[in-house]
Design an enzyme around this catalytic site. Sequence first.
Site, PDB file in Angstrom:
ATOM      1  N   GLU A 144       0.838  -1.223   0.000  1.00  0.00           N
ATOM      2  CA  GLU A 144       0.000   0.000   0.000  1.00  0.00           C
ATOM      3  C   GLU A 144       0.868   1.266   0.000  1.00  0.00           C
ATOM      4  O   GLU A 144       0.536   2.280   0.618  1.00  0.00           O
ATOM      5  CB  GLU A 144      -1.030  -0.040   1.126  1.00  0.00           C
ATOM      6  CG  GLU A 144      -1.950  -1.257   0.940  1.00  0.00           C
ATOM      7  CD  GLU A 144      -3.287  -1.175   1.610  1.00  0.00           C
ATOM      8  OE1 GLU A 144      -3.749  -0.068   1.919  1.00  0.00           O
ATOM      9  OE2 GLU A 144      -3.889  -2.248   1.799  1.00  0.00           O
TER      10      GLU A 144
HETATM   11  N1  CAA Z   1      -6.219  11.628  -4.038  1.00  0.00           N
HETATM   12  C1  CAA Z   1      -6.710  12.100  -5.215  1.00  0.00           C
HETATM   13  N2  CAA Z   1      -5.960  12.311  -6.308  1.00  0.00           N
HETATM   14  C2  CAA Z   1      -4.643  12.042  -6.216  1.00  0.00           C
HETATM   15  C3  CAA Z   1      -4.050  11.555  -5.044  1.00  0.00           C
HETATM   16  C4  CAA Z   1      -4.905  11.340  -3.928  1.00  0.00           C
HETATM   17  N3  CAA Z   1      -4.435  10.851  -2.770  1.00  0.00           N
HETATM   18  N4  CAA Z   1      -2.733  11.380  -5.273  1.00  0.00           N
HETATM   19  C5  CAA Z   1      -2.505  11.751  -6.537  1.00  0.00           C
HETATM   20  N5  CAA Z   1      -3.665  12.154  -7.109  1.00  0.00           N
HETATM   21  C6  CAA Z   1      -3.881  12.670  -8.458  1.00  0.00           C
HETATM   22  C7  CAA Z   1      -3.041  13.908  -8.718  1.00  0.00           C
HETATM   23  O1  CAA Z   1      -3.700  15.077  -8.277  1.00  0.00           O
HETATM   24  C8  CAA Z   1      -2.902  13.866 -10.232  1.00  0.00           C
HETATM   25  O2  CAA Z   1      -4.087  14.345 -10.838  1.00  0.00           O
HETATM   26  P1  CAA Z   1      -4.100  15.680 -11.772  1.00  0.00           P
HETATM   27  O3  CAA Z   1      -3.125  15.428 -12.874  1.00  0.00           O
HETATM   28  O4  CAA Z   1      -5.512  15.787 -12.214  1.00  0.00           O
HETATM   29  O5  CAA Z   1      -3.672  16.800 -10.864  1.00  0.00           O
HETATM   30  C9  CAA Z   1      -2.844  12.375 -10.515  1.00  0.00           C
HETATM   31  O6  CAA Z   1      -3.434  11.712  -9.413  1.00  0.00           O
HETATM   32  C10 CAA Z   1      -1.429  11.877 -10.729  1.00  0.00           C
HETATM   33  O7  CAA Z   1      -0.722  12.208  -9.549  1.00  0.00           O
HETATM   34  P2  CAA Z   1       0.855  12.402  -9.544  1.00  0.00           P
HETATM   35  O8  CAA Z   1       1.278  13.273 -10.675  1.00  0.00           O
HETATM   36  O9  CAA Z   1       1.224  12.812  -8.164  1.00  0.00           O
HETATM   37  O10 CAA Z   1       1.329  10.921  -9.887  1.00  0.00           O
HETATM   38  P3  CAA Z   1       2.751  10.251  -9.738  1.00  0.00           P
HETATM   39  O11 CAA Z   1       2.991   9.416 -10.929  1.00  0.00           O
HETATM   40  O12 CAA Z   1       3.789  11.252  -9.354  1.00  0.00           O
HETATM   41  O13 CAA Z   1       2.515   9.196  -8.520  1.00  0.00           O
HETATM   42  C11 CAA Z   1       2.347   8.454  -6.278  1.00  0.00           C
HETATM   43  C12 CAA Z   1       2.057   9.569  -7.289  1.00  0.00           C
HETATM   44  C13 CAA Z   1       1.895   9.007  -4.938  1.00  0.00           C
HETATM   45  C14 CAA Z   1       3.832   8.123  -6.231  1.00  0.00           C
HETATM   46  C15 CAA Z   1       1.523   7.196  -6.652  1.00  0.00           C
HETATM   47  O14 CAA Z   1       1.953   6.644  -7.875  1.00  0.00           O
HETATM   48  C16 CAA Z   1       1.515   6.134  -5.582  1.00  0.00           C
HETATM   49  O15 CAA Z   1       0.826   6.255  -4.580  1.00  0.00           O
HETATM   50  N6  CAA Z   1       2.293   5.048  -5.805  1.00  0.00           N
HETATM   51  C17 CAA Z   1       2.259   3.899  -4.894  1.00  0.00           C
HETATM   52  C18 CAA Z   1       1.195   2.937  -5.304  1.00  0.00           C
HETATM   53  C19 CAA Z   1       0.823   2.016  -4.190  1.00  0.00           C
HETATM   54  O16 CAA Z   1       0.562   2.419  -3.068  1.00  0.00           O
HETATM   55  N7  CAA Z   1       0.755   0.732  -4.515  1.00  0.00           N
HETATM   56  C20 CAA Z   1       0.330  -0.235  -3.553  1.00  0.00           C
HETATM   57  C21 CAA Z   1      -0.357  -1.339  -4.261  1.00  0.00           C
HETATM   58  S1  CAA Z   1      -1.878  -1.812  -3.567  1.00  0.00           S
HETATM   59  C22 CAA Z   1      -1.534  -2.908  -2.338  1.00  0.00           C
HETATM   60  O17 CAA Z   1      -0.441  -3.036  -1.872  1.00  0.00           O
HETATM   61  C23 CAA Z   1      -2.726  -3.624  -1.844  1.00  0.00           C
HETATM   62  C24 CAA Z   1      -2.532  -4.933  -1.200  1.00  0.00           C
HETATM   63  O18 CAA Z   1      -2.773  -5.956  -1.797  1.00  0.00           O
HETATM   64  C25 CAA Z   1      -2.204  -4.965   0.254  1.00  0.00           C
END
Ligand code: CAA
Length: 380
Positions: free
Chosen positions: A363
């Site tokens: 996550e």
């Molecule tokens: N809420 C709403 N929108 C969001 C947001 C949030 N928390 N975070 C980002 N966004 C939106 C941004 O506003 C942007 O939208 P706009 O272009 O319209 O402004 C869009 O999403 C893209 O955001 P970023 O440009 O910030 O994207 P990024 O490529 O830089 O990535 C990141 C951001 C935070 C690194 C994201 O990729 C991330 O969270 N990565 C980790 C993924 C993750 O947690 N994976 C876990 C897998 S699930 C799991 O583990 C489940 C399980 O089985 C236990």
Amino acid sequence: MDFSLSEEHLMIRDAARDFANNELKPGVIERDIKQEFPTEQVKKMGELGFLGMMVDPKYGGGGMDTVSYVLAMEELSKIDASSSVIVSVNNSLVCWGLETYGSEEQKQKYLTKLATGESIGAFCLSEPEAGSDATSQRTTAIDKGDHYLLNGTKNWITNGGSADYYLVIAQTDKEKGHKGINAFIVEKSWDGFEVGPKEDKLGIRGSDTHTLNFNDVKVPKENRIGEDGFGFKFAMKTLSGGRIGIAAQALGIAAGAYDLARDYSKIRKAFGTEICNHQAIAFKLADMHTEIEAARHLVMKAAWDKDQGNNYDMSGAMAKLYASKVAMDVTVEAVQVHGGNGYVKEYHVERLMRDAKITQIYEGTSEIQKIVISRGLLRD
Ligand code: CAA
């Protein structure tokens, strides 16, 4: 400020504690060794309402707040983190995502079963080349008019083999980048859906983690969640809440290891006295307890933010970042307090140490939490 818990919160905490001790503890070592999914225990957790705690009662849920949920997560995780991740994914990724963004038809058809534990859900975002870099989705969902055609592979999916319904994130329009990503509800029985190999993991070995393959799976249009292109934001928003659940899991792992270390230090003797009477051990306990309390405050603050309708992206990320570090540090120290006995399975702490590591990875890794926190700090 009021740091006390309500009567209702205390009842929920105690119910989870009793369940963990009476139902999860027996067999937890064997399930870890054999990588055995806790089928019976999950069924009972569903009956007791632990799988849809925050869902509106009209969809079969418990209608509880996030504070109740993290209290339950902490207690379950003290004993069995394999079972608690099943609870966490079902509650905060699957049920919350569907209840918040699903259509009424989707809620009636799927959420009612997921909230009661009649069915189990999985959340499918990660791919071989899209873990932390979640916008780089290779799984495609091509619009074919009345349905989407889903193709691709998902990795490290919790509940991968045991789930009935899967929330799958996929790229519909590559040109649009993250705005061309959608989220879909996929049923296990559909043609072209295949559960791949089970991972042989370091920790949380009772939970089943799989690769999933989608080969020309036809997904009806009505199974898309939200507007066209909402999938990435759906994933991000859902994960923000999921991180509070995993922070509570990390807190529980740390607290469980601390309890074992404290109790053991009161009975194990060295140099003519119980080892808790040696400052080397007493100071370890003091450090562990202090770090756990600090983590608990961050977890509770994030849960409270969510319940108040405040933004919880940063507070959830801080809670997960810190609590998962505490889980690692405290479990390593708990093994140390146990000495040689800490290194063998029957004392439970070595399992908690192995289980702790995943809380710094899934996550969103700790590094991803730092991206979320620093971007939040530097935004305006
Ligand atoms: N809420 C709403 N929108 C969001 C947001 C949030 N928390 N975070 C980002 N966004 C939106 C941004 O506003 C942007 O939208 P706009 O272009 O319209 O402004 C869009 O999403 C893209 O955001 P970023 O440009 O910030 O994207 P990024 O490529 O830089 O990535 C990141 C951001 C935070 C690194 C994201 O990729 C991330 O969270 N990565 C980790 C993924 C993750 O947690 N994976 C876990 C897998 S699930 C799991 O583990 C489940 C399980 O089985 C236990």
